[in-house]
Enzyme design. Structure first.
Site, PDB file in Angstrom:
ATOM      1  N   TYR A 144       0.854  -1.194   0.000  1.00 16.38           N
ATOM      2  CA  TYR A 144       0.000   0.000   0.000  1.00 16.38           C
ATOM      3  C   TYR A 144       0.881   1.232   0.000  1.00 16.38           C
ATOM      4  O   TYR A 144       1.834   1.325   0.768  1.00 16.38           O
ATOM      5  CB  TYR A 144      -0.898  -0.008   1.246  1.00 16.38           C
ATOM      6  CG  TYR A 144      -1.844   1.172   1.341  1.00 16.38           C
ATOM      7  CD1 TYR A 144      -2.843   1.368   0.391  1.00 16.38           C
ATOM      8  CD2 TYR A 144      -1.745   2.088   2.390  1.00 16.38           C
ATOM      9  CE1 TYR A 144      -3.725   2.440   0.487  1.00 16.38           C
ATOM     10  CE2 TYR A 144      -2.626   3.159   2.498  1.00 16.38           C
ATOM     11  CZ  TYR A 144      -3.608   3.332   1.549  1.00 16.38           C
ATOM     12  OH  TYR A 144      -4.484   4.397   1.649  1.00 16.38           O
ATOM     13  N   ASP A 239       9.172   3.040   0.196  1.00  5.58           N
ATOM     14  CA  ASP A 239       8.071   3.615   0.948  1.00  5.58           C
ATOM     15  C   ASP A 239       8.261   3.233   2.406  1.00  5.58           C
ATOM     16  O   ASP A 239       7.932   2.127   2.837  1.00  5.58           O
ATOM     17  CB  ASP A 239       6.735   3.093   0.403  1.00  5.58           C
ATOM     18  CG  ASP A 239       5.552   3.649   1.186  1.00  5.58           C
ATOM     19  OD1 ASP A 239       5.777   4.303   2.224  1.00  5.58           O
ATOM     20  OD2 ASP A 239       4.397   3.423   0.766  1.00  5.58           O
ATOM     21  N   LYS A 267       3.443   8.508   9.211  1.00  7.05           N
ATOM     22  CA  LYS A 267       3.237   7.844  10.502  1.00  7.05           C
ATOM     23  C   LYS A 267       4.197   8.347  11.598  1.00  7.05           C
ATOM     24  O   LYS A 267       4.004   9.448  12.078  1.00  7.05           O
ATOM     25  CB  LYS A 267       3.255   6.329  10.307  1.00  7.05           C
ATOM     26  CG  LYS A 267       2.130   5.941   9.308  1.00  7.05           C
ATOM     27  CD  LYS A 267       1.756   4.485   9.264  1.00  7.05           C
ATOM     28  CE  LYS A 267       0.452   4.300   8.496  1.00  7.05           C
ATOM     29  NZ  LYS A 267       0.553   3.749   7.159  1.00  7.05           N
TER      30      LYS A 267
HETATM   31  C1  LIG Z   1      -0.054   4.229   5.839  1.00  4.95           C
HETATM   32  C2  LIG Z   1       0.744   4.060   4.640  1.00  4.95           C
HETATM   33  C3  LIG Z   1       0.682   4.965   3.561  1.00  4.95           C
HETATM   34  C4  LIG Z   1      -0.325   6.082   3.508  1.00  4.95           C
HETATM   35  O1  LIG Z   1      -0.142   7.035   4.494  1.00  4.95           O
HETATM   36  P1  LIG Z   1      -1.381   7.981   4.909  1.00  4.95           P
HETATM   37  O2  LIG Z   1      -0.777   8.925   5.895  1.00  4.95           O
HETATM   38  O3  LIG Z   1      -2.432   7.089   5.471  1.00  4.95           O
HETATM   39  O4  LIG Z   1      -1.832   8.678   3.676  1.00  4.95           O
HETATM   40  C5  LIG Z   1       1.567   4.803   2.523  1.00  4.95           C
HETATM   41  N1  LIG Z   1       2.463   3.801   2.517  1.00  4.95           N
HETATM   42  C6  LIG Z   1       2.545   2.911   3.526  1.00  4.95           C
HETATM   43  C7  LIG Z   1       3.583   1.846   3.478  1.00  4.95           C
HETATM   44  C8  LIG Z   1       1.678   2.992   4.597  1.00  4.95           C
HETATM   45  O5  LIG Z   1       1.741   2.077   5.569  1.00  4.95           O
END
Ligand SMILES: *Cc1c(COP(=O)(O)O)cnc(C)c1O
Length: 430
Positions: A144, A239, A267
């Site tokens: 994601y 990411d 996060k």
């Molecule tokens: C949570 C998450 C996102 C998205 O971040 P948001 O602040 O919810 O937009 C993108 N990449 C990874 C790996 C994530 O865990």
């Protein structure tokens, strides 16, 4: 456990908020039942609207690594708020934040702050495309990268939880530039490369995947991707929205000893406030406006409240790297003991753990990618989830999510969690 108020609030919420929630996974759709409405949290504990107390294994999906309402963080926010909550003009605090990140994260020459992980990934991809002049990119099934159109193809937890295959509203034109293959499958990447020669701008990957449960990169996978990106002039994007400042001060890059060209954060970087960031090598980052023509902007980017919450959190982590060791020890202790009680229960299980990320799949074969994660028994997970919740342990309400440990968790909390699991498994089996 009485959850009358949550039931009432959920029904009221649905009158004015789609599905009663502002982010889908909170709705308990895949596990069933009523989502708990939270009224406060302190340290390792959440308290719902009915006053029930839970041991928290979500940590707001990662950010609250130090525990909730950490005194220093709260104090810093309070002090900053007295000086206004936003200016729309640069501040020294933003420089301090950028310098702090650079001092912790490898391969970051320049860093741009945004307000979410979604924005960070979306902007990093645009930059990679602008920099290389190529359109396509590769992502991995079950990873994601936020909800920007280009990433909503085989995008892991949230969509998998709701069993959404294709997202209405994402045009074929956009989706066609998103190439996907299985996580940990280097041969599949080679195949995509051969089929799309000189068309691939970027490979984006969760260096330790956390959106299909916790899944580790197999030895050589990240190194292999790095090599491919070097050979084919592809921007390698880590990411690290989930792993950044969680696995170590230098995130997954440091932990796995693999260098990325661009890195995205979210996060933990905001310490519980809405923050994201993308950064990397100067030769790429200098193409971002106003230095270059790749446009990217944000009214509340670098917001002072968000910055001070993130800065204070990161500073504590930098000055106390032993936190990572403690977190890892706590998580390993949890893993070992969960392993023991699951074995005793004779229920098939796989526990994956890396640093302070851990997940349980009800499966009898190794979970190494999205296909193996999906084939686990979701019915058993549902039962386990509710059995734990009724015992005051708040796990992520989806089999496709990693649990996140926070450093306020005590050995007593973890021992309680293990006992609760033992009882829950007996309940499930019986
Ligand atoms: C949570 C998450 C996102 C998205 O971040 P948001 O602040 O919810 O937009 C993108 N990449 C990874 C790996 C994530 O865990």
């Amino acid at each position: 456990m009485n959850i009358e108020k949550s039931i009432e609030l959920f029904s009221r919420a649905q009158q004015s908020i789609p599905g009663g929630v502002n982010s889908p996974v909170r709705a308990f759709k895949s596990v069933g039942g009523t989502p708990l409405f939270i009224s406060k949290a302190k340290g390792a504990y959440l308290y719902d609207a009915d006053g029930n107390k839970y041991i928290d294994y979500i940590a707001s999906w990662g950010p609250m690594i130090l525990g909730h309402a950490h005194e220093e963080v709260v104090k810093a926010i309070q002090q900053q708020a007295l000086h206004s909550t936003s200016y729309g003009a640069p501040t020294e605090l933003e420089i301090e934040m950028a310098e702090l990140i650079k001092s912790m994260a490898p391969n970051v020459d320049l860093i741009r702050m945004v307000s979410s992980g979604t924005e960070a990934c979306m902007s990093a991809l645009r930059l990679a495309r602008g920099f290389t002049g190529k359109n396509k990119f590769i992502k991995f099934e079950g990873c994601y990268h936020g909800h920007a159109d280009a990433f909503l193809v085989k995008a892991g937890s949230g969509l998998a939880t709701l069993n959404i295959q294709t997202v209405p509203g994402v045009t074929a034109g956009v989706a066609n530039d998103t190439l996907t293959c299985a996580y940990n499958d280097l041969a599949a990447v080679e195949k995509l490369l051969a089929e799309n020669k000189n068309q691939i701008a970027a490979i984006i990957v969760e260096p330790v995947a956390g959106n299909m449960g916790c899944i580790m990169p197999q030895p050589g996978f990240m190194e292999g991707l790095r090599k491919i990106c070097d050979e084919e002039n592809i921007v390698f994007i880590f990411d690290e929205v989930m792993t950044g400042f969680r696995l170590s001060t230098g995130g997954a890059q440091q932990k796995l000893n693999v260098n990325a060209d661009l890195v995205t954060y979210g996060k933990v970087i905001g310490g519980g406030m809405p923050v994201g960031a993308f950064g990397g090598k100067k030769e790429i980052m200098q193409h971002i406006a106003p230095l270059g023509n790749v446009y990217q902007a944000g009214t509340l980017s670098g917001n002072p409240i968000a910055m001070i919450a993130g800065y204070t959190t990161l500073k504590i982590l930098k000055e106390n790297p032993s936190i990572y060791k403690e977190l890892e020890e706590k998580t390993a202790y949890l893993r070992n003991n969960l392993h023991r009680v699951f074995l005793e229960s004779k229920i098939p299980f796989v526990i994956n753990q890396f640093g302070s990320m851990i997940s349980v799949h009800f499966s009898d074969h190794a979970v190494t990618d999205f296909a193996s994660a999906s084939s686990a028994n979701n019915d058993l997970f549902k039962k386990y989830f509710h059995a734990m919740l009724s015992r005051g342990v708040y796990l992520p309400p989806s089999a496709f999510e990693s649990w996140f440990l926070n450093n306020a968790l005590t050995k007593k909390d973890i021992d309680y969690t293990i006992e609760a699991t033992e009882e829950s498994l007996k309940e499930i089996a019986g």
